[in-house]
Design an enzyme around this catalytic site. Structure first.
Site, mmCIF file in Angstrom:
data_model
loop_
_atom_site.group_PDB
_atom_site.id
_atom_site.type_symbol
_atom_site.label_atom_id
_atom_site.label_comp_id
_atom_site.label_asym_id
_atom_site.label_seq_id
_atom_site.Cartn_x
_atom_site.Cartn_y
_atom_site.Cartn_z
ATOM 1 N N ASP A 86 0.849 -1.197 0.000
ATOM 2 C CA ASP A 86 0.000 0.000 0.000
ATOM 3 C C ASP A 86 0.879 1.239 0.000
ATOM 4 O OD1 ASP A 86 -2.769 1.023 0.083
ATOM 5 O OD2 ASP A 86 -2.045 2.032 1.869
HETATM 6 C C1 LIG Z 1 2.806 8.766 -5.310
HETATM 7 C C2 LIG Z 1 2.591 7.816 -6.453
HETATM 8 C C3 LIG Z 1 1.637 6.801 -6.386
HETATM 9 N N1 LIG Z 1 1.435 5.950 -7.448
HETATM 10 C C4 LIG Z 1 0.408 4.888 -7.397
HETATM 11 C C5 LIG Z 1 0.923 3.543 -6.904
HETATM 12 C C6 LIG Z 1 -0.351 2.833 -6.500
HETATM 13 O O1 LIG Z 1 -0.871 2.137 -7.642
HETATM 14 C C7 LIG Z 1 -1.291 3.979 -6.125
HETATM 15 C C8 LIG Z 1 -1.586 4.005 -4.645
HETATM 16 O O2 LIG Z 1 -2.745 3.259 -4.391
HETATM 17 P P1 LIG Z 1 -2.773 1.900 -3.576
HETATM 18 O O3 LIG Z 1 -4.062 1.869 -2.825
HETATM 19 O O4 LIG Z 1 -1.512 1.725 -2.769
HETATM 20 O O5 LIG Z 1 -2.755 0.782 -4.699
HETATM 21 P P2 LIG Z 1 -3.776 0.486 -5.874
HETATM 22 O O6 LIG Z 1 -5.187 0.728 -5.444
HETATM 23 O O7 LIG Z 1 -3.304 1.203 -7.123
HETATM 24 O O8 LIG Z 1 -3.531 -1.050 -6.133
HETATM 25 P P3 LIG Z 1 -3.814 -2.321 -5.146
HETATM 26 O O9 LIG Z 1 -4.546 -1.813 -3.924
HETATM 27 O O10 LIG Z 1 -4.621 -3.271 -5.953
HETATM 28 O O11 LIG Z 1 -2.442 -2.851 -4.813
HETATM 29 O O12 LIG Z 1 -0.619 5.201 -6.481
HETATM 30 C C9 LIG Z 1 2.198 6.080 -8.604
HETATM 31 O O13 LIG Z 1 2.010 5.317 -9.568
HETATM 32 N N2 LIG Z 1 3.158 7.047 -8.674
HETATM 33 C C10 LIG Z 1 3.393 7.934 -7.658
HETATM 34 O O14 LIG Z 1 4.288 8.805 -7.787
#
Ligand SMILES: Cc1cn([C@H]2C[C@H](O)[C@@H](COP(=O)(O)OP(=O)(O)OP(=O)(O)O)O2)c(=O)[nH]c1=O
Length: 205
Positions: free
Chosen positions: A70
Site C-alpha cells: 500500500d
Molecule cells: C505517489 C505515487 C503513487 N502511485 C500509485 C501507486 C499505486 O498504484 C497507487 C496508490 O494506491 P494503492 O491503494 O496503494 O494501490 P492500488 O489501489 O493502485 O492497487 P492495489 O490496492 O490493488 O495494490 O498510487 C504512482 O504510480 N506514482 C506515484 O508517484
C-alpha cells in the site's frame, strides 16, 4: 508460487524487475483509516490486509507466498489516497505545491505459516506549481488511480525539486525492502547473492 495481490500496473512492473515469476490476484480490499490510527500504522495494516486477502484467495495452493502493498501520500499527518475526481485531484496538488510531503509504502509478504513486513518512507518536495500547470496535469488524466494525485514516474517528475528516499517506493513498491523480504523466504536477487541486509524484516502480528 509467488502471488502479487495488487491491481496496480506499477507494482506489477516493479516486481517483475526482481526477475521472479509471479501471478497477479485482482482483489478489492477496503482502505479506510481508523480514528487515532497513525498514517504509518494505517499503510502497514492495509498492505497486510491485501496480502491476507490474497492468501485466502489462493487457499488451494499450500506453497503460496503472497505480496501485498500500500502507498499513501502524507502531508503533515493528513493521508492523501487516490483522488475521487478532478476537483479532488486539483485540491491535493494545490496542497502539495511548494511543500515537502512523505510517501509511505508498506509491503507485506505472507505464507500459510509466516508473515513479514517492511515500510519505506520517502520525503518528496514539490516546486511551487502554477495553477495552469496543475489544471493541465489533471486534464491529462495522470492523477487518477495514484495516491496524492501524481505519478513521479510520469509528468510529475518535473514537479519534484528533492527526493529523499526510494523512487520505487514512491511509485508503489519499494524494491530494496521488497527484495529483503523475499530473501527471508529464500527468493529473489538478494537470496541468490547471499547478500547482507541493512534492514531486518519484521514479523507481522
Ligand atoms: C505517489 C505515487 C503513487 N502511485 C500509485 C501507486 C499505486 O498504484 C497507487 C496508490 O494506491 P494503492 O491503494 O496503494 O494501490 P492500488 O489501489 O493502485 O492497487 P492495489 O490496492 O490493488 O495494490 O498510487 C504512482 O504510480 N506514482 C506515484 O508517484
Amino acid at each position: 508460487m509467488l502471488y502479487l495481490a495488487s491491481q496496480s500496473p506499477r507494482r506489477r512492473e516493479l516486481l517483475a524487475r526482481l526477475g521472479l515469476d509471479f501471478d497477479v490476484l485482482a482483489l478489492d480490499v477496503p482502505e479506510q483509516r481508523r480514528p487515532e490510527e497513525s498514517a504509518e500504522d494505517y499503510v502497514c495494516r492495509v498492505a497486510h490486509e491485501k496480502a491476507l486477502a490474497g492468501l485466502a484467495d489462493v487457499d488451494h495452493d499450500q506453497e503460496a507466498l503472497v505480496l501485498g502493498a500500500d502507498t499513501e501520500v502524507v502531508l503533515d499527518d493528513e493521508v492523501f489516497g487516490k483522488p475521487a475526481d478532478a476537483a479532488d485531484a486539483m485540491a491535493m496538488l494545490r496542497r502539495l505545491s511548494g511543500r515537502e510531503h512523505r510517501v509511505i509504502s508498506a509491503v507485506s509478504l505472507v505464507s500459510a505459516t509466516r508473515s513479514v513486513q517492511a515500510v519505506s518512507i520517502s520525503k518528496v518536495t514539490f516546486a511551487p506549481l502554477p495553477g495552469t500547470l496543475m489544471a493541465a496535469y489533471v486534464a491529462g488524466g495522470e492523477p487518477f488511480g495514484k495516491a496524492g494525485a501524481y505519478a513521479i514516474q510520469g509528468g510529475a517528475e518535473a514537479f519534484v525539486t528533492r527526493l529523499d528516499g526510494s523512487y520505487s517506493g514512491v511509485m508503489g513498491l519499494p524494491l530494496q525492502v521488497t527484495a529483503q523480504l523475499l530473501a527471508s523466504f529464500g527468493l529473489g536477487p538478494m537470496a541468490a547473492a547471499g547478500a547482507g541486509t541493512t534492514t531486518t524484516p519484521v514479523e507481522a502480528p
